[in-house]
Design a protein around this motif. Structure first.
Motif, PDB file in Angstrom:
ATOM      1  N   ILE A 256      41.700  40.035  45.237  1.00 16.38           N
ATOM      2  CA  ILE A 256      42.014  39.521  43.911  1.00 16.38           C
ATOM      3  C   ILE A 256      40.863  38.750  43.276  1.00 16.38           C
ATOM      4  CG2 ILE A 256      43.547  37.963  42.631  1.00 16.38           C
ATOM      5  CD1 ILE A 256      45.725  38.731  44.645  1.00 16.38           C
ATOM      6  N   ASN A 257      40.097  38.041  44.062  1.00 13.55           N
ATOM      7  CA  ASN A 257      39.010  37.223  43.520  1.00 13.55           C
ATOM      8  C   ASN A 257      38.030  38.094  42.739  1.00 13.55           C
ATOM      9  OD1 ASN A 257      36.026  35.819  44.548  1.00 13.55           O
ATOM     10  ND2 ASN A 257      37.466  34.638  43.332  1.00 13.55           N
ATOM     11  N   GLY A 258      37.598  37.609  41.590  1.00  8.91           N
ATOM     12  CA  GLY A 258      36.703  38.358  40.709  1.00  8.91           C
ATOM     13  C   GLY A 258      35.356  38.639  41.341  1.00  8.91           C
ATOM     14  N   ALA A 259      34.810  39.787  41.029  1.00  7.08           N
ATOM     15  CA  ALA A 259      33.506  40.183  41.550  1.00  7.08           C
ATOM     16  C   ALA A 259      32.399  39.700  40.623  1.00  7.08           C
ATOM     17  CB  ALA A 259      33.442  41.708  41.682  1.00  7.08           C
ATOM     18  N   GLN A 260      31.202  39.569  41.159  1.00  2.40           N
ATOM     19  CA  GLN A 260      30.049  39.151  40.348  1.00  2.40           C
ATOM     20  C   GLN A 260      29.819  40.088  39.174  1.00  2.40           C
ATOM     21  OE1 GLN A 260      28.298  36.525  40.293  1.00  2.40           O
ATOM     22  NE2 GLN A 260      28.539  35.560  42.273  1.00  2.40           N
ATOM     23  N   ASP A 261      30.136  41.372  39.340  1.00  2.00           N
ATOM     24  CA  ASP A 261      29.875  42.347  38.282  1.00  2.00           C
ATOM     25  C   ASP A 261      31.072  42.545  37.347  1.00  2.00           C
ATOM     26  OD1 ASP A 261      31.483  43.590  40.144  1.00  2.00           O
ATOM     27  OD2 ASP A 261      30.358  45.462  40.165  1.00  2.00           O
ATOM     28  N   ALA A 262      32.041  41.624  37.391  1.00  2.00           N
ATOM     29  CA  ALA A 262      33.200  41.708  36.494  1.00  2.00           C
ATOM     30  C   ALA A 262      32.741  41.529  35.048  1.00  2.00           C
ATOM     31  CB  ALA A 262      34.230  40.645  36.860  1.00  2.00           C
ATOM     32  N   SER A 263      33.477  42.110  34.138  1.00  4.34           N
ATOM     33  CA  SER A 263      33.177  42.014  32.713  1.00  4.34           C
ATOM     34  C   SER A 263      33.123  40.553  32.273  1.00  4.34           C
ATOM     35  CB  SER A 263      34.264  42.761  31.933  1.00  4.34           C
ATOM     36  OG  SER A 263      34.354  42.301  30.622  1.00  4.34           O
ATOM     37  N   GLN A 264      32.113  40.216  31.472  1.00  2.00           N
ATOM     38  CA  GLN A 264      32.005  38.848  30.950  1.00  2.00           C
ATOM     39  C   GLN A 264      33.221  38.470  30.118  1.00  2.00           C
ATOM     40  OE1 GLN A 264      29.812  36.230  31.429  1.00  2.00           O
ATOM     41  NE2 GLN A 264      29.303  37.557  33.153  1.00  2.00           N
ATOM     42  N   PHE A 265      33.784  39.436  29.398  1.00  2.27           N
ATOM     43  CA  PHE A 265      34.979  39.180  28.601  1.00  2.27           C
ATOM     44  C   PHE A 265      36.137  38.759  29.502  1.00  2.27           C
ATOM     45  CE2 PHE A 265      39.056  40.726  26.958  1.00  2.27           C
ATOM     46  CZ  PHE A 265      39.148  39.951  25.807  1.00  2.27           C
ATOM     47  N   ILE A 266      36.328  39.485  30.590  1.00  2.00           N
ATOM     48  CA  ILE A 266      37.418  39.189  31.532  1.00  2.00           C
ATOM     49  C   ILE A 266      37.194  37.823  32.181  1.00  2.00           C
ATOM     50  CG2 ILE A 266      38.527  39.895  33.695  1.00  2.00           C
ATOM     51  CD1 ILE A 266      39.273  41.620  31.293  1.00  2.00           C
ATOM     52  N   ILE A 267      35.962  37.538  32.552  1.00  2.00           N
ATOM     53  CA  ILE A 267      35.657  36.251  33.177  1.00  2.00           C
ATOM     54  C   ILE A 267      35.931  35.108  32.198  1.00  2.00           C
ATOM     55  CG2 ILE A 267      33.807  34.794  34.096  1.00  2.00           C
ATOM     56  CD1 ILE A 267      32.575  37.403  35.251  1.00  2.00           C
ATOM     57  N   ARG A 268      35.460  35.255  30.967  1.00  2.00           N
ATOM     58  CA  ARG A 268      35.683  34.205  29.957  1.00  2.00           C
ATOM     59  C   ARG A 268      37.168  34.033  29.649  1.00  2.00           C
ATOM     60  NH1 ARG A 268      30.674  36.136  26.720  1.00  2.00           N
ATOM     61  NH2 ARG A 268      29.092  34.754  27.601  1.00  2.00           N
ATOM     62  N   LEU A 269      37.881  35.138  29.565  1.00  2.00           N
ATOM     63  CA  LEU A 269      39.321  35.074  29.312  1.00  2.00           C
ATOM     64  C   LEU A 269      40.027  34.356  30.464  1.00  2.00           C
ATOM     65  CD1 LEU A 269      41.530  35.999  27.296  1.00  2.00           C
ATOM     66  CD2 LEU A 269      41.790  38.041  28.720  1.00  2.00           C
ATOM     67  N   ALA A 270      39.668  34.700  31.682  1.00  2.00           N
ATOM     68  CA  ALA A 270      40.272  34.065  32.859  1.00  2.00           C
ATOM     69  C   ALA A 270      39.974  32.575  32.874  1.00  2.00           C
ATOM     70  CB  ALA A 270      39.760  34.726  34.134  1.00  2.00           C
ATOM     71  N   ILE A 271      38.753  32.192  32.564  1.00  2.00           N
ATOM     72  CA  ILE A 271      38.384  30.779  32.541  1.00  2.00           C
ATOM     73  C   ILE A 271      39.140  30.045  31.439  1.00  2.00           C
ATOM     74  CG2 ILE A 271      36.495  29.166  32.063  1.00  2.00           C
ATOM     75  CD1 ILE A 271      34.655  31.171  33.542  1.00  2.00           C
ATOM     76  N   PHE A 272      39.240  30.665  30.257  1.00  2.00           N
ATOM     77  CA  PHE A 272      39.980  30.048  29.160  1.00  2.00           C
ATOM     78  C   PHE A 272      41.423  29.774  29.570  1.00  2.00           C
ATOM     79  CE2 PHE A 272      43.018  30.722  25.699  1.00  2.00           C
ATOM     80  CZ  PHE A 272      42.713  29.635  24.897  1.00  2.00           C
ATOM     81  N   PHE A 273      42.107  30.788  30.093  1.00  2.00           N
ATOM     82  CA  PHE A 273      43.500  30.610  30.468  1.00  2.00           C
ATOM     83  C   PHE A 273      43.655  29.644  31.638  1.00  2.00           C
ATOM     84  CE2 PHE A 273      44.363  34.548  28.051  1.00  2.00           C
ATOM     85  CZ  PHE A 273      45.364  34.028  27.251  1.00  2.00           C
ATOM     86  N   ALA A 274      42.750  29.719  32.611  1.00  2.00           N
ATOM     87  CA  ALA A 274      42.851  28.821  33.760  1.00  2.00           C
ATOM     88  C   ALA A 274      42.638  27.367  33.348  1.00  2.00           C
ATOM     89  CB  ALA A 274      41.828  29.221  34.820  1.00  2.00           C
ATOM     90  N   ASN A 275      41.791  27.138  32.362  1.00  2.00           N
ATOM     91  CA  ASN A 275      41.532  25.778  31.907  1.00  2.00           C
ATOM     92  C   ASN A 275      42.529  25.302  30.859  1.00  2.00           C
ATOM     93  OD1 ASN A 275      39.315  25.279  33.528  1.00  2.00           O
ATOM     94  ND2 ASN A 275      37.867  26.065  32.033  1.00  2.00           N
TER      95      ASN A 275
END
Length: 163
Positions: free
Chosen positions: A14-33
């Motif tokens: 489940i943990n995100g990979a280094q090569d994950a989409s920047q959009f997905i990473i930013r979205l995940a960070i936004f929601f997590a925060n």
């Protein structure tokens, strides 16, 4: 297979990979925060625009959340499990203090409030909050915060506290 081995295996899936989409990473960070603020907004909205029953439920859900947080605190005094990034496991996308991974206050807050509404026969708001809780929990896994095996005790503790 030990519980710790299962925990690490599921976390790596489940943990995100280094090569994950920047959009997905930013979205995940936004929601997590920021998803916690959405929950507070929903409770505030229900308080100001809901009927007396909804206002009572807001008070009860906040009280039950305090009970869950107290129980979680007591658990943390006796059981400490490091967060994945402290153990050098997975990909870390945001900074966090090296506090214990279990119990997570955010997960206790979300799951207790969601289940308290669901058990109070306020199904629509309960389902919405439950969806937000699952989303929040999953995003915490994606960006590094907690291990998947920790979900079961959170939901169990929240279930008991909300009953």
């Amino acid at each position: 297979m030990s519980l710790e081995t299962l925990n690490l295996s599921l976390f790596h899936v489940i943990n995100g990979a280094q090569d994950a989409s920047q959009f997905i990473i930013r979205l995940a960070i936004f929601f997590a925060n920021d998803l916690l603020y959405i929950l507070l907004f929903i409770l505030t909205f229900l308080w100001f625009y809901g009927d007396q029953d909804l206002k009572n439920r807001v008070i009860k859900s906040v009280f039950l959340t305090c009970v869950s947080l107290l129980v979680g605190y007591v658990i943390s005094l006796f059981y400490h499990h490091a967060r994945p990034f402290v153990m050098g496991v997975g990909t870390t996308f945001i900074e966090h203090a090296p506090t214990a991974s279990f119990p997570s206050n955010h997960m206790l807050i979300f799951s207790t409030i969601a289940l308290s509404y669901l058990f109070a026969q306020r199904k629509m708001i309960g389902i919405i909050l439950l969806f937000l809780s699952f989303t929040f929990d999953s995003l915490k896994l994606f960006i590094f915060y907690v291990f998947i095996v920790h979900f079961l005790p959170f939901w169990g503790l929240s279930f008991v506290a909300s009953g």
